[in-house]
Design an enzyme around this catalytic site. Structure first.
Site, PDB file in Angstrom:
ATOM      1  N   ASP A 103      -5.432  -3.120  -2.365  1.00 47.10           N
ATOM      2  CA  ASP A 103      -6.862  -3.029  -2.690  1.00 47.10           C
ATOM      3  C   ASP A 103      -7.101  -3.499  -4.121  1.00 47.10           C
ATOM      4  O   ASP A 103      -8.039  -4.247  -4.407  1.00 47.10           O
ATOM      5  CB  ASP A 103      -7.401  -1.607  -2.438  1.00 47.10           C
ATOM      6  CG  ASP A 103      -6.522  -0.508  -3.005  1.00 47.10           C
ATOM      7  OD1 ASP A 103      -5.398  -0.800  -3.479  1.00 47.10           O
ATOM      8  OD2 ASP A 103      -6.956   0.665  -2.981  1.00 47.10           O
ATOM      9  N   LYS A 119       0.878  -1.181   0.000  1.00 46.17           N
ATOM     10  CA  LYS A 119       0.000   0.000   0.000  1.00 46.17           C
ATOM     11  C   LYS A 119       0.909   1.222   0.000  1.00 46.17           C
ATOM     12  O   LYS A 119       0.852   2.078   0.891  1.00 46.17           O
ATOM     13  CB  LYS A 119      -0.932  -0.059   1.228  1.00 46.17           C
ATOM     14  CG  LYS A 119      -2.021   0.987   1.254  1.00 46.17           C
ATOM     15  CD  LYS A 119      -3.107   0.797   0.216  1.00 46.17           C
ATOM     16  CE  LYS A 119      -4.059   1.981   0.232  1.00 46.17           C
ATOM     17  NZ  LYS A 119      -5.026   1.954  -0.894  1.00 46.17           N
TER      18      LYS A 119
END
Ligand code: IPM
Ligand code: MN
Length: 356
Positions: free
Chosen positions: A222, A190
């Site tokens: 994600d 991330k």
């Protein structure tokens, strides 16, 4: 002689490890593996007996073993136990105590189960990927505070941190893994938000210079979560940190039809540990209906990685595939109207043993 420490743990742990040991005994008889077993307590069961989830004796036995076969720990019975004595501390303590830095979680879709996946058959048929999860660092093992008062409010916090050597070690293993597979590595982080992820990405890029034969790409976690549903076949090896790997491996498990089928290997510098990726399923414990295949396939990984008994490992894996191809189904993968034969834990074990 090779010594295997077996830790059944809690819930269905007892049934599924019993099954896996049966299968190992069958493989031993056929391939002369000379295996010896030692059973040890851990988890809530150990807490009830000794007041602690990971007795020193269990950890020491593991350190002196050639490999560890682990069932599962946890259950709502211990929900109110102090954080540091929770059953989960057993597996976390074993990971730390044995320095099991790399967790390999393969997702290989078995042809006869493509219709079991909630995803469309054409998306899942042929999926063959492995998640390499960092297992002894990150937010799981950072400092934490269960409760403090700040600005008149109660708060809690968990610290995520990674060092360069920690990332280097797992990245090297992931590149080595990709190199002997299809030569593709996806690193998941991330990095658009987290400092630890930016260090992770820099470190992975540096290690990549020594592996020009492996194609590397980076994905945000994600996006990776979405890609696993949209196009899982794009993946060969995925390398990621502890928390992201935990979440993505549960997600990836459904591609193959049931989390009950999924094995894992936690690789350490000396002893390694093998366990299914599912939990202790207290709701079905003792009913004889748990799917033992995740643990049986973990035992196959044990033979492959710790004992270098590749033929025996393959014979277990193909026995599981044949059992499924012949229409035998435990409750988690059973559905009406397909002529499947519904079986419990013991029958599944027998059918697999017959096919070794
Ligand atoms: C796993 C489990 C463990 C984890 C729990 C039981 C602590 O979910 O092996 O994936 O979070 O790592
Ligand atoms: Mn998990």
């Amino acid at each position: 002689m090779s010594k295997i420490v077996v830790i059944p743990g809690d819930g269905i742990g007892k049934e599924i490890t019993e099954s896996a040991v049966e299968v190992l005994k069958k493989a031993d008889a056929k391939f002369n593996l000379n295996l010896e077993y030692e059973f040890k307590d851990a988890g809530g069961t150990a807490y009830d007996k000794f007041g602690m989830p990971l007795p020193e004796e269990t950890l020491n036995a593991c350190k002196n073993a050639d490999a560890v076969l682990f069932g599962a720990v946890g259950g709502n019975k211990w929900d109110n136990v102090k954080a540091e004595l929770r059953p989960e501390k057993a597996i976390l303590g074993l990971r730390k105590g044995l320095n099991l830095y790399a967790n390999l979680r393969p997702v290989k879709v078995i042809d006869s189960l493509v219709d079991n996946s909630p995803l469309k058959p054409q998306l899942v048929k042929g999926v063959d990927l492995v998640i390499v999860r960092e297992l002894v660092g990150g937010i799981y093992f950072g400092d934490r505070c269960e409760s403090e008062i700040k600005n008149n409010s109660e708060r809690a916090w968990d610290l995520e941190n990674y060092s360069v050597p920690e990332v280097e070690r797992i990245t090297k293993l992931a590149f080595e893994t990709a190199k002997i597979r299809r030569g593709k590595l996806t690193s998941v982080d991330k990095a658009n938000v987290l400092a630890t992820s930016r260090l992770w990405r820099r470190t992975v890029n540096k290690i990549a210079e020594n592996f020009s034969d492996v194609e590397l790409n980076h994905l945000y976690v994600d996006n990776c979560a979405m890609q696993l549903c949209v196009n899982p076949k794009q993946f060969d090896v995925i390398v990621t940190g502890n928390l992201f790997g935990d979440i993505l491996s549960d997600e990836a498990a459904v591609i193959g039809g049931s989390i009950g089928l999924m094995p894992s290997a936690s690789i350490g510098e000396l002893t390694s540990l093998y366990e299914p990726i599912h939990g202790s399923a207290p709701d079905i414990a003792g009913k004889g209906i748990a799917n033992p295949m995740g643990t049986i396939l973990s035992a196959a990984m044990l033979l492959r990685y710790s004992l270098h008994a590749e033929k025996a490992a393959q014979s277990i894996e193909s026995a599981v595939e044949k059992t499924l191809a012949d229409g035998f189904r435990t409750a988690d993968i059973y559905s009406d109207g397909f002529n499947f034969k519904k079986i419990g834990t013991v029958e599944a074990t027998q059918e697999i043993c017959k096919r070794i």
